[in-house]
Write a protein that holds these residues in place. Sequence first.
Motif, PDB file in Angstrom:
ATOM      1  N   LEU A 217       0.828  -1.196   0.000  1.00  0.00           N
ATOM      2  CA  LEU A 217       0.000   0.000   0.000  1.00  0.00           C
ATOM      3  C   LEU A 217       0.866   1.252   0.000  1.00  0.00           C
ATOM      4  O   LEU A 217       0.602   2.206  -0.746  1.00  0.00           O
ATOM      5  CB  LEU A 217      -0.922  -0.008   1.220  1.00  0.00           C
ATOM      6  CG  LEU A 217      -1.878   1.176   1.361  1.00  0.00           C
ATOM      7  CD1 LEU A 217      -2.865   1.202   0.199  1.00  0.00           C
ATOM      8  CD2 LEU A 217      -2.624   1.092   2.688  1.00  0.00           C
ATOM      9  N   CYS A 218       1.908   1.248   0.817  1.00  0.00           N
ATOM     10  CA  CYS A 218       2.810   2.397   0.903  1.00  0.00           C
ATOM     11  C   CYS A 218       3.502   2.650  -0.432  1.00  0.00           C
ATOM     12  O   CYS A 218       3.572   3.787  -0.900  1.00  0.00           O
ATOM     13  CB  CYS A 218       3.839   2.150   2.003  1.00  0.00           C
ATOM     14  SG  CYS A 218       4.976   3.527   2.255  1.00  0.00           S
ATOM     15  N   TYR A 219       3.968   1.588  -1.070  1.00  0.00           N
ATOM     16  CA  TYR A 219       4.620   1.746  -2.374  1.00  0.00           C
ATOM     17  C   TYR A 219       3.634   2.260  -3.418  1.00  0.00           C
ATOM     18  O   TYR A 219       3.945   3.162  -4.202  1.00  0.00           O
ATOM     19  CB  TYR A 219       5.224   0.419  -2.831  1.00  0.00           C
ATOM     20  CG  TYR A 219       5.781   0.482  -4.231  1.00  0.00           C
ATOM     21  CD1 TYR A 219       6.964   1.159  -4.486  1.00  0.00           C
ATOM     22  CD2 TYR A 219       5.105  -0.094  -5.304  1.00  0.00           C
ATOM     23  CE1 TYR A 219       7.465   1.258  -5.771  1.00  0.00           C
ATOM     24  CE2 TYR A 219       5.598  -0.005  -6.590  1.00  0.00           C
ATOM     25  CZ  TYR A 219       6.781   0.675  -6.827  1.00  0.00           C
ATOM     26  OH  TYR A 219       7.263   0.779  -8.103  1.00  0.00           O
ATOM     27  N   GLY A 220       2.425   1.701  -3.418  1.00  0.00           N
ATOM     28  CA  GLY A 220       1.426   2.100  -4.403  1.00  0.00           C
ATOM     29  C   GLY A 220       1.020   3.554  -4.282  1.00  0.00           C
ATOM     30  O   GLY A 220       0.752   4.226  -5.284  1.00  0.00           O
ATOM     31  N   MET A 221       0.994   4.073  -3.041  1.00  0.00           N
ATOM     32  CA  MET A 221       0.553   5.446  -2.809  1.00  0.00           C
ATOM     33  C   MET A 221       1.668   6.475  -2.989  1.00  0.00           C
ATOM     34  O   MET A 221       1.387   7.681  -3.021  1.00  0.00           O
ATOM     35  CB  MET A 221      -0.037   5.571  -1.393  1.00  0.00           C
ATOM     36  CG  MET A 221      -1.313   4.788  -1.195  1.00  0.00           C
ATOM     37  SD  MET A 221      -1.914   4.891   0.519  1.00  0.00           S
ATOM     38  CE  MET A 221      -2.269   6.646   0.652  1.00  0.00           C
ATOM     39  N   THR A 222       2.910   6.019  -3.075  1.00  0.00           N
ATOM     40  CA  THR A 222       4.031   6.958  -3.159  1.00  0.00           C
ATOM     41  C   THR A 222       4.819   6.767  -4.453  1.00  0.00           C
ATOM     42  O   THR A 222       4.526   7.396  -5.464  1.00  0.00           O
ATOM     43  CB  THR A 222       4.950   6.812  -1.928  1.00  0.00           C
ATOM     44  OG1 THR A 222       5.397   5.441  -1.825  1.00  0.00           O
ATOM     45  CG2 THR A 222       4.226   7.194  -0.649  1.00  0.00           C
TER      46      THR A 222
END
Length: 198
Positions: A153-158
Motif C-alpha cells: 500500500l505504501c509503495y502504491g501510494m508513493t
Amino acid sequence: MAEPRPPELEISCQQILLPDSSVYSVQWIDLPVEAAVRGTPAFLLEHYFKVVRRCTLGLITPVMGPGGVEFRITGTRYALLAFSAARFETDQETRAVHLCISGGILVQPGECDSGMFSLLNTTRPDGGRVTVQLSDYCPLLLGSRSPSRLRKLCYGMTQSFFHKVVTIRYLASLFRELSGVKAQVTVRNVVVRQGTDI
C-alpha cells in the motif's frame, strides 16, 4: 466562435506486482508515423530527463556519464536510482534505449542487479508507438520478495503513483513535441501481463 476542441491522446497503462513481487510497469502512446520517425532513442531519453527535472521542481537531477546514469538528489552525490550505461538497440521496426538498474537508495540492497527501464519506439507503415517500460524492479519500499500488505500500500501510494504521473506527463509532452499538437489526455488501463494491481 468557439475554439476547436483539442484532439484526444489515449495513454495506455498497467502497473502490477509480478508473482515474485517485482514491479512491472508499462505505458504507451500511439503516434502518426511522420511524428514517430522523429523520436530517436537519444531524444526519447533526453526528453525523459527534462520531464523528471520539471516534475520534481529540480529536486532530482538525472546525470548521464560514461559509466552510467544516476537520478541524484540535486546538489548531492546521493543516487535515488543508478543504472549501467545506456544500451541502444535498433532492429527493423523498433529503436530502443535500455537502462539496467545497478543500485540506488530506492532499490532493495540484495536486488541491485535486477530491473530494467526501457524507452521503445516501434514504427510501422501505418503508425508508431512509444512505450515506457519498467520491469523486474525491486523497490526498497517493498522490503523483500515477500512484502506485507502495508508495504504494498505504501509503495502504491508513493513511488508507484509518482512514476505513473511522471510517465503520463512525459508521454503527453512527447506527443506534443513530436507531432506539434497539444492533445487532451485520457488514461486507459490495460492488461499486458498477469499480476497484482498496485
